[in-house]
Design a protein around this motif. Structure first.
Motif, short mmCIF file in Angstrom:
data_model
loop_
_atom_site.label_atom_id
_atom_site.label_comp_id
_atom_site.label_asym_id
_atom_site.label_seq_id
_atom_site.Cartn_x
_atom_site.Cartn_y
_atom_site.Cartn_z
N LEU A 1 0.83 -1.20 0.00
CA LEU A 1 0.00 0.00 0.00
C LEU A 1 0.86 1.26 0.00
O LEU A 1 0.52 2.26 -0.64
N SER A 2 1.99 1.21 0.71
CA SER A 2 2.92 2.35 0.72
C SER A 2 3.49 2.60 -0.68
O SER A 2 3.61 3.76 -1.11
N ALA A 3 3.83 1.52 -1.38
CA ALA A 3 4.37 1.65 -2.74
C ALA A 3 3.33 2.23 -3.69
O ALA A 3 3.63 3.11 -4.50
N ILE A 4 2.10 1.76 -3.58
CA ILE A 4 1.02 2.27 -4.43
C ILE A 4 0.78 3.74 -4.14
O ILE A 4 0.60 4.55 -5.06
N ALA A 5 0.79 4.10 -2.85
CA ALA A 5 0.59 5.50 -2.47
C ALA A 5 1.69 6.38 -3.04
O ALA A 5 1.43 7.50 -3.51
N THR A 6 2.93 5.88 -3.02
CA THR A 6 4.05 6.64 -3.57
C THR A 6 3.88 6.87 -5.06
O THR A 6 4.10 7.98 -5.57
N ILE A 7 3.47 5.83 -5.78
CA ILE A 7 3.23 5.96 -7.22
C ILE A 7 2.13 6.97 -7.50
O ILE A 7 2.27 7.85 -8.37
N LEU A 8 1.04 6.89 -6.74
CA LEU A 8 -0.08 7.81 -6.95
C LEU A 8 0.32 9.25 -6.63
O LEU A 8 -0.25 10.19 -7.19
N MET A 9 1.29 9.42 -5.74
CA MET A 9 1.73 10.77 -5.38
C MET A 9 2.41 11.46 -6.56
O MET A 9 2.45 12.69 -6.64
N PHE A 10 2.96 10.66 -7.49
CA PHE A 10 3.60 11.24 -8.67
C PHE A 10 2.57 11.63 -9.73
O PHE A 10 2.89 12.40 -10.64
N ILE A 11 1.37 11.10 -9.63
CA ILE A 11 0.32 11.41 -10.62
C ILE A 11 -0.52 12.55 -10.05
O ILE A 11 -1.46 12.33 -9.28
N GLU A 12 -0.18 13.75 -10.37
CA GLU A 12 -0.85 14.91 -9.80
C GLU A 12 -1.29 15.88 -10.90
O GLU A 12 -0.73 15.88 -11.99
N PRO B 1 -8.57 24.19 -11.01
CA PRO B 1 -8.78 25.55 -11.56
C PRO B 1 -8.96 26.63 -10.50
O PRO B 1 -8.78 27.81 -10.80
N PHE B 2 -9.30 26.26 -9.26
CA PHE B 2 -9.56 27.27 -8.23
C PHE B 2 -8.37 27.47 -7.28
O PHE B 2 -8.50 28.21 -6.29
N ALA B 3 -7.23 26.82 -7.55
CA ALA B 3 -6.08 26.95 -6.67
C ALA B 3 -4.82 27.23 -7.48
O ALA B 3 -4.73 26.83 -8.64
N PRO B 4 -3.84 27.93 -6.89
CA PRO B 4 -2.57 28.19 -7.60
C PRO B 4 -1.89 26.89 -8.00
O PRO B 4 -2.14 25.83 -7.43
N SER B 5 -0.99 26.97 -8.96
CA SER B 5 -0.38 25.78 -9.56
C SER B 5 0.46 24.98 -8.58
O SER B 5 0.71 23.79 -8.81
N PHE B 6 0.94 25.59 -7.47
CA PHE B 6 1.75 24.82 -6.54
C PHE B 6 0.90 23.92 -5.63
O PHE B 6 1.43 23.15 -4.83
N TYR B 7 -0.42 24.02 -5.76
CA TYR B 7 -1.31 23.06 -5.11
C TYR B 7 -1.71 22.02 -6.16
O TYR B 7 -2.48 22.32 -7.07
N GLN B 8 -1.15 20.84 -6.05
CA GLN B 8 -1.40 19.78 -7.01
C GLN B 8 -2.21 18.66 -6.35
O GLN B 8 -1.87 18.18 -5.28
N MET B 9 -3.28 18.27 -7.02
CA MET B 9 -4.16 17.21 -6.51
C MET B 9 -3.59 15.84 -6.86
O MET B 9 -3.09 15.63 -7.97
#
Length: 200
Positions: free
Chosen positions: A16-27, A31-39
């Motif tokens: 689960l930690s590995a999957i979470a790490t991978i998902l963290m790279f997919i951001e 539109p309502f937040a500055p670019s340094f806030y990545q979902m």
């Protein structure tokens, strides 16, 4: 038998930690937040782990995720964004995991995720207003007004730091919590049998 199952639990937590790490790279930006806030959806496996193994496991998965991301990618925010990701992520999964840990029903799972989302919005807003944004501005030698201006660029109603937090940060965390909660609601039941076999 307990030792074998404990090893399986650790293996699942690592996965689960590995999957979470991978998902963290997919951001992606919102539109309502500055670019340094990545979902990103990296809290999804963290929340699943907190439901399956308890809130302490959620904290561990969150920590490993952030550390692995730092090792692989490094930091572009002097560590501030990474600290924020850990603290705010924990503020979401720990309340949700605690409620579900003591009352393992679908209703309580929903209540836990709703509570976790609201706590994350509150903690995220307070931390951004009083810690993260001031420290970020100081670390990069820019006035707070410059950050507020970035918020104003995407939302003309942002006039000050309070408006930035209420109109950019709070909706960001609210949306993230809602999306992760909905995905967890539909996914956890499908995989809980496999995971529970590891946790018991």
């Amino acid at each position: 038998m307990k030792q074998k199952l404990s090893i399986r639990s650790i293996a699942f937590i690592g996965m689960l930690s590995a999957i979470a790490t991978i998902l963290m790279f997919i951001e992606f930006p919102l539109p309502f937040a500055p670019s340094f806030y990545q979902m990103d959806l990296s809290e999804l496996p963290v929340l699943i782990g907190a439901f399956a193994f308890g809130p302490a496991a959620g904290i561990l998965i969150e920590l490993v995720k952030v550390l692995l991301h730092l090792v692989i990618k490094g930091t572009q925010t002097a560590g501030i964004g990474d600290l924020a990701n850990f603290v705010i992520g924990c503020s979401f999964v720990v309340p949700a995991g605690l409620i579900y840990h003591f009352h393992k029903t679908k209703r309580d799972a929903v209540a836990g995720m709703a509570t976790g989302t609201l706590v994350m919005v509150a903690v995220g807003s307070l931390m951004n207003a009083f810690v993260l944004l001031p420290v970020y501005a100081k670390a990069f030698g820019m006035p707070i007004d410059s950050l507020v201006a970035m918020g104003s660029a995407v939302n003309a109603n942002v006039k000050d730091l309070f408006g930035f937090v209420m109109l950019c940060v709070a909706p960001f965390n609210l949306l993230k919590g809602a999306v992760v909660s909905i995905l967890t609601f539909f996914l956890y039941k499908r995989i809980s049998g496999i995971i529970k076999g590891a946790g018991k």
